[in-house]
Design a protein around this motif. Structure first.
Motif, PDB file in Angstrom:
ATOM      1  N   ILE A 172       0.840  -1.203   0.000  1.00  0.00           N
ATOM      2  CA  ILE A 172       0.000   0.000   0.000  1.00  0.00           C
ATOM      3  C   ILE A 172       0.876   1.254   0.000  1.00  0.00           C
ATOM      4  O   ILE A 172       0.622   2.216  -0.744  1.00  0.00           O
ATOM      5  CB  ILE A 172      -0.936  -0.012   1.217  1.00  0.00           C
ATOM      6  CG1 ILE A 172      -1.971  -1.135   1.084  1.00  0.00           C
ATOM      7  CG2 ILE A 172      -1.645   1.340   1.370  1.00  0.00           C
ATOM      8  CD1 ILE A 172      -2.850  -1.317   2.301  1.00  0.00           C
ATOM      9  N   ALA A 175       2.507   1.793  -3.384  1.00  0.00           N
ATOM     10  CA  ALA A 175       1.516   2.285  -4.348  1.00  0.00           C
ATOM     11  C   ALA A 175       1.221   3.759  -4.120  1.00  0.00           C
ATOM     12  O   ALA A 175       1.094   4.534  -5.090  1.00  0.00           O
ATOM     13  CB  ALA A 175       0.241   1.465  -4.240  1.00  0.00           C
ATOM     14  N   GLU A 176       1.117   4.174  -2.857  1.00  0.00           N
ATOM     15  CA  GLU A 176       0.854   5.585  -2.560  1.00  0.00           C
ATOM     16  C   GLU A 176       2.009   6.471  -3.030  1.00  0.00           C
ATOM     17  O   GLU A 176       1.783   7.549  -3.604  1.00  0.00           O
ATOM     18  CB  GLU A 176       0.628   5.761  -1.062  1.00  0.00           C
ATOM     19  CG  GLU A 176      -0.665   5.130  -0.563  1.00  0.00           C
ATOM     20  CD  GLU A 176      -0.753   5.090   0.947  1.00  0.00           C
ATOM     21  OE1 GLU A 176      -1.793   4.647   1.467  1.00  0.00           O
ATOM     22  OE2 GLU A 176       0.233   5.500   1.617  1.00  0.00           O
ATOM     23  N   THR A 219     -10.377   4.333  -3.235  1.00  0.00           N
ATOM     24  CA  THR A 219      -9.158   4.673  -3.986  1.00  0.00           C
ATOM     25  C   THR A 219      -8.598   6.042  -3.630  1.00  0.00           C
ATOM     26  O   THR A 219      -7.447   6.343  -3.986  1.00  0.00           O
ATOM     27  CB  THR A 219      -9.427   4.621  -5.504  1.00  0.00           C
ATOM     28  OG1 THR A 219     -10.508   5.509  -5.825  1.00  0.00           O
ATOM     29  CG2 THR A 219      -9.791   3.210  -5.942  1.00  0.00           C
ATOM     30  N   PHE A 222      -4.927   6.602  -2.191  1.00  0.00           N
ATOM     31  CA  PHE A 222      -3.664   6.683  -2.932  1.00  0.00           C
ATOM     32  C   PHE A 222      -3.290   8.116  -3.323  1.00  0.00           C
ATOM     33  O   PHE A 222      -2.202   8.327  -3.866  1.00  0.00           O
ATOM     34  CB  PHE A 222      -3.738   5.811  -4.187  1.00  0.00           C
ATOM     35  CG  PHE A 222      -3.955   4.350  -3.882  1.00  0.00           C
ATOM     36  CD1 PHE A 222      -2.935   3.596  -3.328  1.00  0.00           C
ATOM     37  CD2 PHE A 222      -5.170   3.740  -4.128  1.00  0.00           C
ATOM     38  CE1 PHE A 222      -3.126   2.256  -3.036  1.00  0.00           C
ATOM     39  CE2 PHE A 222      -5.374   2.400  -3.841  1.00  0.00           C
ATOM     40  CZ  PHE A 222      -4.348   1.656  -3.281  1.00  0.00           C
ATOM     41  N   SER A 280      -4.433   8.723   3.030  1.00  0.00           N
ATOM     42  CA  SER A 280      -4.638   7.437   3.704  1.00  0.00           C
ATOM     43  C   SER A 280      -4.892   7.585   5.197  1.00  0.00           C
ATOM     44  O   SER A 280      -4.766   6.620   5.944  1.00  0.00           O
ATOM     45  CB  SER A 280      -3.408   6.545   3.496  1.00  0.00           C
ATOM     46  OG  SER A 280      -2.234   7.180   4.011  1.00  0.00           O
TER      47      SER A 280
END
Length: 407
Positions: A172, A175-176, A219, A222, A280
């Motif tokens: 995660i 990806a961020e 989503t 992100f 997030s």
């Protein structure tokens, strides 16, 4: 006795028959502490100490078995098995219990022996062990950081193999960072990206005009308002999320994280109806608040060094990040009438962490299915999600909310 005869005897034992009728010993945790030892070996061994095929062996015979075969076991596993023998009130150990324990399956009988029997491990505490490598010291540190009881710490220390690794939080976070870098180059902006007119035009952030696109409720995690937003969230996510995932596994941590993320965006859609959402923080705050609540609940048992200092630092980081979000929300928007992103997602994450998250992370041994509080909080959470969905479908029109234009 031949192997075939031995198999017949095993399959005809009363305990196996009882197990076939539904009397199951629930397995709480599975580990790989022992050397390679097929389950058939333990079945044959049980038959040797149960010549009457009763399906039970006495605790005296169990001690004899451990004395004869204890060299095959890890020293800490031998300690907990002896604790089981000492704490067993009925003086007997059934077939399925024996196989579960010797096959590295932690059963309810073990938990009863340790908790209700009031037994403590007699060996050296985990903190006093010497000669540990760097990775072992790290695992020991995480055990003391997250688990309140010595029995759990020893079991975790002996069983942890880093397989699978804590991939979820790392994936995660990567990806961020990747999405942030992508938008950094696309917008040619790294600080306060949210002030760019193209920032909210992508398919990821939540925007009230696009709330019918259900994927945006997840989503948005992100996307980040700027490098300071990403940096604070990433630091808390890695420092708290990775150790928690190493102890509790990806399923539990993923459940808390996703529930926090979804609660954050839904809370914004109910309480701050005209604002978009990025970041997030919902998931991060769910993990951090659940961990801090567990530390407070088990304060006397949590023997990690400088725990008060670490709690203070975590609270300071959360306060700084939350203060930044509040300031940004009420700061004059760069492109009115579209407001800046909301801070309410933080509060949704905290609410999830202090309720569902505490229950999920509270007990290292139990499965979620055995915890009544888990189902209570899960039902409350589900009810909140359903109410928020109906609110999003009907309330905006009934209240005639004036939404900002579509980005």
């Amino acid at each position: 006795m031949s192997d075939g005869a031995r198999d017949v005897q095993v399959h005809s034992s009363p305990a196996v028959a009882a197990n076939a009728e539904g009397e199951e010993i629930e397995v709480l945790e599975s580990t790989d502490v022992l050397p390679v030892a097929p389950e058939d070996q333990w079945k044959s061994l049980f038959d040797k100490y149960d010549p009457e095929s009763s399906g039970f062996i006495s605790t005296e015979r169990f001690r004899d078995l451990l004395a004869a075969h204890g060299s095959e076991l890890d020293p800490h596993k031998l300690e907990v098995l002896l604790a089981l023998a000492d704490g067993n009130a009925d003086g007997k150990i059934c077939y399925q219990d024996f196989v579960n324990l010797m096959s590295n399956k932690r059963s309810n009988s073990f938990r009863r022996a340790i908790l209700q029997g009031g037994r403590q491990l007699k060996g050296t505490s985990l903190k006093e062990e010497v000669g540990l490598g760097l990775s072992q010291r790290l695992v020991r540190h995480i055990a003391y950081e997250t688990l309140p009881r010595e029995i759990d710490r020893k079991w975790y220390f002996d069983s942890y193999t880093c397989c699978p690794p804590p991939w979820l939080i790392l994936a995660i976070t990567i990806a961020e960072v990747a999405v942030f870098i992508y938008y950094g180059f696309q917008l040619d902006r790294w600080v306060l990206q949210v002030s760019h007119p193209l920032f909210l035009k992508g398919p990821l952030p939540y925007h009230p005009q696009l709330r019918a696109q259900a994927w945006r409720y997840l989503t948005y995690v992100f996307m980040h308002a700027g490098i300071e937003h990403l940096g604070l969230n990433m630091a808390m996510q890695l420092l708290v999320g990775v150790p928690l995932e190493m102890v509790h596994g990806a399923v539990r941590i993923g459940l808390v994280y996703v529930c926090g993320v979804l609660a954050g965006s839904l809370a914004v859609s109910v309480a701050d109806m005209t604002a978009p959402v990025v970041g997030s923080s919902g998931g991060v705050y769910a993990l951090v608040s659940a961990h801090l609540a567990n530390v407070v609940m088990n304060w006397s048992g949590m023997k990690c060094q400088f725990k008060l200092f670490r709690m203070a630092m975590a609270l300071v980081c959360m306060s700084v990040e939350f203060g930044r979000a509040v300031w940004l929300r009420f700061y004059p928007p760069a492109f009115p009438p579209c407001p800046n992103p909301s801070f309410v997602a933080h509060l949704g994450g905290v609410a999830v962490g202090l309720t569902l998250g505490v229950v999920v992370l509270h007990n290292y041994e139990q499965r979620l299915q055995e915890q009544s509080l888990f189902w209570i909080f899960f039902c409350v959470y589900t009810l909140f999600v359903l109410c928020a969905v109906f609110w999003n479908v009907f309330a905006y029109g009934l209240l005639d909310v004036k939404l900002p234009p579509t980005p």
